[in-house]
Design an enzyme around this catalytic site. Structure first.
Site, PDB file in Angstrom:
ATOM      1  N   ASP A  63       9.948 -37.526   7.383  1.00 48.29           N
ATOM      2  CA  ASP A  63      10.955 -38.512   7.794  1.00 48.29           C
ATOM      3  C   ASP A  63      12.319 -38.068   7.277  1.00 48.29           C
ATOM      4  O   ASP A  63      12.524 -37.949   6.063  1.00 48.29           O
ATOM      5  CB  ASP A  63      10.582 -39.890   7.228  1.00 48.29           C
ATOM      6  CG  ASP A  63      11.564 -40.969   7.657  1.00 48.29           C
ATOM      7  OD1 ASP A  63      11.823 -41.078   8.863  1.00 48.29           O
ATOM      8  OD2 ASP A  63      12.074 -41.682   6.777  1.00 48.29           O
ATOM      9  N   THR A  96      16.613 -40.085  12.866  1.00 51.33           N
ATOM     10  CA  THR A  96      17.491 -39.626  11.787  1.00 51.33           C
ATOM     11  C   THR A  96      17.614 -38.103  11.772  1.00 51.33           C
ATOM     12  O   THR A  96      18.703 -37.564  11.589  1.00 51.33           O
ATOM     13  CB  THR A  96      16.964 -40.115  10.428  1.00 51.33           C
ATOM     14  OG1 THR A  96      15.585 -39.732  10.289  1.00 51.33           O
ATOM     15  CG2 THR A  96      17.056 -41.620  10.331  1.00 51.33           C
ATOM     16  N   THR A  97      16.492 -37.417  11.969  1.00 52.89           N
ATOM     17  CA  THR A  97      16.520 -35.949  11.966  1.00 52.89           C
ATOM     18  C   THR A  97      17.362 -35.430  13.131  1.00 52.89           C
ATOM     19  O   THR A  97      18.149 -34.484  12.976  1.00 52.89           O
ATOM     20  CB  THR A  97      15.092 -35.387  12.054  1.00 52.89           C
ATOM     21  OG1 THR A  97      14.307 -35.930  10.987  1.00 52.89           O
ATOM     22  CG2 THR A  97      15.099 -33.875  11.950  1.00 52.89           C
ATOM     23  N   ASP A 384       9.229 -47.143  11.108  1.00 51.93           N
ATOM     24  CA  ASP A 384      10.108 -46.588  12.137  1.00 51.93           C
ATOM     25  C   ASP A 384       9.685 -47.064  13.523  1.00 51.93           C
ATOM     26  O   ASP A 384      10.523 -47.450  14.345  1.00 51.93           O
ATOM     27  CB  ASP A 384      10.088 -45.053  12.095  1.00 51.93           C
ATOM     28  CG  ASP A 384      10.883 -44.501  10.921  1.00 51.93           C
ATOM     29  OD1 ASP A 384      11.577 -45.295  10.253  1.00 51.93           O
ATOM     30  OD2 ASP A 384      10.802 -43.290  10.671  1.00 51.93           O
TER      31      ASP A 384
END
Length: 545
Positions: A63, A96-97, A384
């Protein structure tokens, strides 16, 4: 300059200053180091990172935001990029990545433009134009999804969970997510405050379940108390059922044993009174956030009242919503109106209480895994997925995944660039190239040739297939929407917006002035500003990760 040609010194000897191109190179190197640290975690075939903190605690995850929060990053520019991941997590729940990787790629392409003597303000304007246009194009490509379309919402949940330790049981877990979101949706608004997540180890993820109501992972305070109570009047107590102590130290002189017995009798009478106040209110079950005296436990058991002590504050607050009770801080004023109503049952196998209300306002998702590391990663993945599904229900738009939306938007941005005048046109084209990082990295992480994959994707999109994306499991370019690889449009829009703003913020800086070293941790080792190697704690991060 002073008279005689000597320079005027206005800064202390300990201060550092990096100017112009050196400052830009320093900032871009730091931002790219952060981006490259998480790039290998992107997609279903992404790898995990093992993070060991200063206390020796181990976190295993892929994550993006968790990795960046746990890493000991000691650089002001790098921390600006970490804020991109945190913003993405808060606003969209996932991606997010992707956001951090695109920010790093934007800066990499901006560096090439800077070397061509294109001014940073022109690049910033071009990136801003491209970002606005890209968000519009995502809106044009996105497809509507109804809040009751369980099949599509399940695909959204499965896409989010894939690669996060939940793949083997993703059908079961995705159904739990759909049921949970449905349970906390009122008039089209999803309120995840009414969803509680509890974790247990020692069992498989496939045994995870959704409970209508709340749970309390505690034992009854006395063996003679009932284990389960149906149609219970429930008291939530934020006051200790113990002998009240004075706020100051006191000493009492006792001249004979009868006086001592009077003190003990008085304490016992005080506890009896507290228990009687609970009984008079009509309560059958007491969940107390603080302690319960041993003698009070005995009297409560005699009254047939089930009591639990030292329950977590979060559990008490959640039960307030489940059973409709008030949290009582003063037993002397408790009445039947403060009580909640519901059923309390004991699960001896899991050693916890299940609490359900007559008019349920909350549900609990019990996640199970074989070890602490497994269940922690499972919780991150499901959190998530819950955020993504709730966002999809609220927003009502989805797009094809597997890099499909990025390639399509990049193609449209190149067409848009032809209408942009000046040097900003080159920045728009650089922005389009940056978006194609996503399918390239997806292919690399799946062990495929990124160039061949990108060529195939471009060809299909030029032919009009806006849903063509990379299916990493079949290693082929196909309609990922039909294959069930779908993502919320809002997440993509937020990722582009956050990445662009962060990149523009970094590009705007041409002078770094520090009172000491450029480390953000003044207690650490000193690090000079000479490129990526002098970024305090960031020197070897790119290679180490």
């Amino acid at each position: 300059m002073q008279q005689g040609g000597q320079p005027m010194i206005v800064m202390s000897e300990e201060s550092q200053r990096v100017k112009d191109q050196d400052a830009q190179n320093y900032n871009i190197s730091a931002a790219r180091a952060v981006s490259e640290a998480v790039r290998s975690t992107l997609g279903p075939k992404g790898m995990d990172k093992m993070l060991v903190d200063s206390m020796g605690d181990v976190t295993i995850t892929n994550d993006g935001v968790t990795i960046l929060k746990e890493m000991d990053i000691d650089n002001p520019t790098a921390e600006m990029i970490i804020e991109v991941a945190e913003t993405q997590e808060d606003e969209a729940g996932d991606g997010t990545t992707t956001a951090v990787a695109i920010a790093g790629e934007l800066l990499k392409n901006a560096e090439d433009l800077l070397e061509q003597d294109i001014h940073p303000t022109a690049i910033i304007r071009g990136f801003h134009l491209a970002s606005e246009q890209a968000r519009d194009e995502i809106g044009n490509v996105a497809e509507e999804v109804e809040a009751d379309d369980e099949d599509l919402l399940r695909s959204v949940a499965e896409t989010s969970m894939t690669g996060k330790g939940a793949e083997l049981n993703k059908e079961h877990l995705s159904q739990l997510i759909i049921d949970a979101v449905s349970a906390v949706t009122v008039d089209g608004t999803v309120d995840l405050e009414f969803l509680n997540i509890e974790t247990q180890t020692g069992r498989s993820a496939g045994e995870s379940e959704l409970i209508n109501g709340g749970t309390v992972d505690k034992d009854p305070v006395h063996d003679d108390m009932p284990k389960s109570v149906e149609d219970a009047n429930i008291l939530l107590l934020d006051q200790a059922v113990e002998v009240e102590e004075t706020n100051v130290d006191t000493e009492v002189s006792v001249t004979d044993p009868d006086q001592l017995q009077q003190f003990l009798d008085q304490e016992e009478e005080q506890l009896k009174q507290k228990v009687q106040q609970i009984a008079d209110s009509g309560a059958d079950v007491v969940f107390c956030q603080k302690g319960i005296d041993d003698l009070a436990q005995h009297y409560l058991a005699k009254e047939g009242i089930l009591a639990v002590r030292r329950a977590k504050k979060s559990d008490i607050e959640f039960l307030r919503e489940v059973v409709g009770a008030d949290i009582v801080s003063d037993l002397s004023s408790v009445t039947a109106d403060n009580l909640g109503y519901g059923d309390v049952t004991r699960d001896d196998e899991d050693e916890m209480f299940y609490v359900t209300g007559d008019d349920n306002h909350g549900v609990t998702l019990i996640l199970r895994g074989s070890t602490d590391h497994v269940v922690d990663e499972l919780e991150r993945g499901l959190t998530d997925a819950l955020d993504v599904v709730s966002q999809t229900v609220s927003d009502g738009r989805i797009v094809a995944g597997g890099g499909a939306i990025e390639v399509e938007v990049a193609s449209r941005l190149r067409d848009f660039a032809d209408s942009v005048e000046g040097r900003e046109q080159l920045a728009v084209e650089a922005f389009a190239d940056s978006l194609e990082l996503v399918p390239r990295v997806l292919a690399e992480n799946a062990g495929l040739d990124s160039i061949d994959t990108l060529v195939d994707l471009r060809a299909d999109h030029e032919a009009g297939d806006v849903r063509a994306g990379l299916n990493v499991f079949s290693s082929s370019v196909e309609d990922t929407f039909d294959a069930g690889v779908v993502e919320p449009a809002h997440s993509k829009e937020q990722a582009l917006s956050s990445a662009t703003e962060a990149a523009n913020l970094v590009l705007k800086i041409d002078d770094i002035i520090s009172a000491g070293d450029l480390s953000t941790d003044k207690g650490g080792d000193e690090g000079g500003p000479g490129g990526a190697g002098g970024m305090g704690g960031m020197g070897g991060m790119g290679g180490a990760m």
